[in-house]
Design an enzyme around this catalytic site. Structure first.
Site, short mmCIF file in Angstrom:
data_model
loop_
_atom_site.label_atom_id
_atom_site.label_comp_id
_atom_site.label_asym_id
_atom_site.label_seq_id
_atom_site.Cartn_x
_atom_site.Cartn_y
_atom_site.Cartn_z
N HIS A 1 -53.68 -56.91 13.39
CA HIS A 1 -53.59 -58.38 13.49
C HIS A 1 -54.32 -59.05 12.33
CE1 HIS A 1 -53.21 -57.28 17.90
NE2 HIS A 1 -52.14 -58.02 17.72
N MET B 1 -50.55 -61.38 21.14
CA MET B 1 -50.86 -61.31 22.57
C MET B 1 -52.32 -60.90 22.76
SD MET B 1 -47.40 -60.17 24.48
CE MET B 1 -47.56 -58.41 24.31
N GLN C 1 -38.18 -56.57 16.56
CA GLN C 1 -38.65 -57.92 16.90
C GLN C 1 -38.61 -58.82 15.66
OE1 GLN C 1 -42.20 -58.94 19.37
NE2 GLN C 1 -43.27 -59.15 17.45
N GLY D 1 -45.81 -58.59 12.37
CA GLY D 1 -46.07 -57.23 11.88
C GLY D 1 -44.80 -56.39 11.83
N SER E 1 -52.11 -50.47 17.48
CA SER E 1 -51.44 -51.20 18.56
C SER E 1 -52.47 -51.47 19.64
CB SER E 1 -50.32 -50.32 19.13
OG SER E 1 -49.92 -50.80 20.40
O1 PAF Z 1 -45.67 -59.03 18.92
C1 PAF Z 1 -46.26 -59.67 19.83
O2 PAF Z 1 -47.47 -59.59 20.00
C2 PAF Z 1 -45.44 -60.58 20.74
O3 PAF Z 1 -44.18 -60.06 20.96
C3 PAF Z 1 -45.34 -62.03 20.20
C4 PAF Z 1 -44.56 -62.09 18.90
C5 PAF Z 1 -46.72 -62.61 20.01
C6 PAF Z 1 -44.59 -62.89 21.23
O4 PAF Z 1 -45.23 -62.88 22.46
#
Ligand code: PAF
Length: 289
Positions: free
Chosen positions: A46, A39, A163, A157, A195
């Site tokens: 990242h 995002m 998730q 991650g 984060s």
């Molecule tokens: O972890 C994130 O940044 C979001 O949940 C993702 C996986 C890009 C989906 O929008």
């Protein structure tokens, strides 16, 4: 973290058709493709996903999209930090080949999304209980990104443990032809999990936020010292979070695949915590080993 000495050419695209053309060209050249969905407001966490992706495929492609579908009405969609220029600079430095930065209209061209991926019981507890609808919105956009890119591998991650577990489960349950790779949490020098939302923290809140990592470390120490009663580990997590200025939300010890609370901890058991520090929700976890 190594940065490519010479910045590579980065292709920025905004349309789904542009992604398909770029992936098609890569495939025609016999190359494999890794996707790193994000995002944006990129940080070293990242970049560790990018580096893992680079190890796994010839082309590294990234999506940057703040997905409205996964935010509840009272959440931070409008103020979620955004910095496309900075993101592109970092992506270029770390050798990303393509960034897909669509508008909401490009991602959801038919208006409100009607067909969605439902997470089922794995998504009901912890984050799912506190953020109703979040996982359905997240899985739906991830499924769309898999449809748009058709990647060989996608890298997520571990910080968002629930998730990642749900994405793995979706890929298995729906037979999606993509390998899901989960990369370890990247922490600041003092232990705070990286984060994009850390930017919301004042200096004082940031210091308080270390309680999450402290609790996980304590849980890990107890486990390393031979403690196997998961209730004792949970108590240690709660104890670390019950401090002024922190509103704990959950502190769990769960099985890594079922996400069910365990009675006895074992290697692989996951400790997960969530808390509000000031107005900011933070999550963190540790896999016992
Ligand atoms: O972890 C994130 O940044 C979001 O949940 C993702 C996986 C890009 C989906 O929008």
């Amino acid at each position: 973290m190594t940065v490519l000495a010479e910045a590579r050419a980065l292709q920025l695209v905004h349309g789904r058709a542009d992604v398909r053309a770029a992936v098609g060209a890569a495939r025609a050249a016999g190359e494999t493709v890794a996707l790193v969905p994000t995002m944006g407001f990129l940080h070293d966490g990242h970049m560790s996903l990018v580096h893992r992706a680079r190890e796994l495929a010839d082309r590294v492609m990234m999506s940057i999209f703040v997905n409205p579908l996964q935010f509840g009405p009272s959440e931070d969609l409008d103020r979620y930090p955004r910095d496309l220029e900075g993101d592109l600079r970092l992506a270029r430095e770390h050798g990303v080949d393509l960034v897909f930065a669509p508008s909401a209209a490009e991602m959801y061209p038919h208006g409100p999304q009607q067909v969605r991926v439902e997470p089922g019981p794995l998504g009901a507890r912890m984050e799912g209980a506190i953020r109703p609808g979040h996982f359905s919105g997240m899985l739906t956009v991830v499924a769309k990104l898999f449809g748009i890119f058709g990647p060989d591998v996608a890298v997520f991650g571990q910080k968002d443990f629930q998730q990642a577990t749900l994405i793995r489960r979706m890929v298995g349950d729906l037979d999606l032809p993509v390998r899901v790779e989960v990369a370890p949490i990247v922490r600041e020098a003092d232990g705070l999990a990286m984060s994009s939302r850390n930017v919301y923290l004042s200096a004082e809140e940031r210091a308080r936020a270390l309680a999450l990592h402290r609790g996980l470390r304590r849980g890990h120490e107890l486990f390393a010292a031979g403690e196997r009663d998961a209730a004792v580990l949970r108590q240690a997590l709660w104890a670390a979070l019950r401090v002024p200025g922190i509103e704990p939300e959950y502190a769990e010890a769960v099985h890594p695949d079922t996400l069910e609370p365990v009675a006895a901890a074992a290697p692989g058991t996951v400790l997960l915590v969530a808390a509000r520090v000031g107005g900011t929700r933070l999550i963190d976890n540790a896999v016992l080993s």
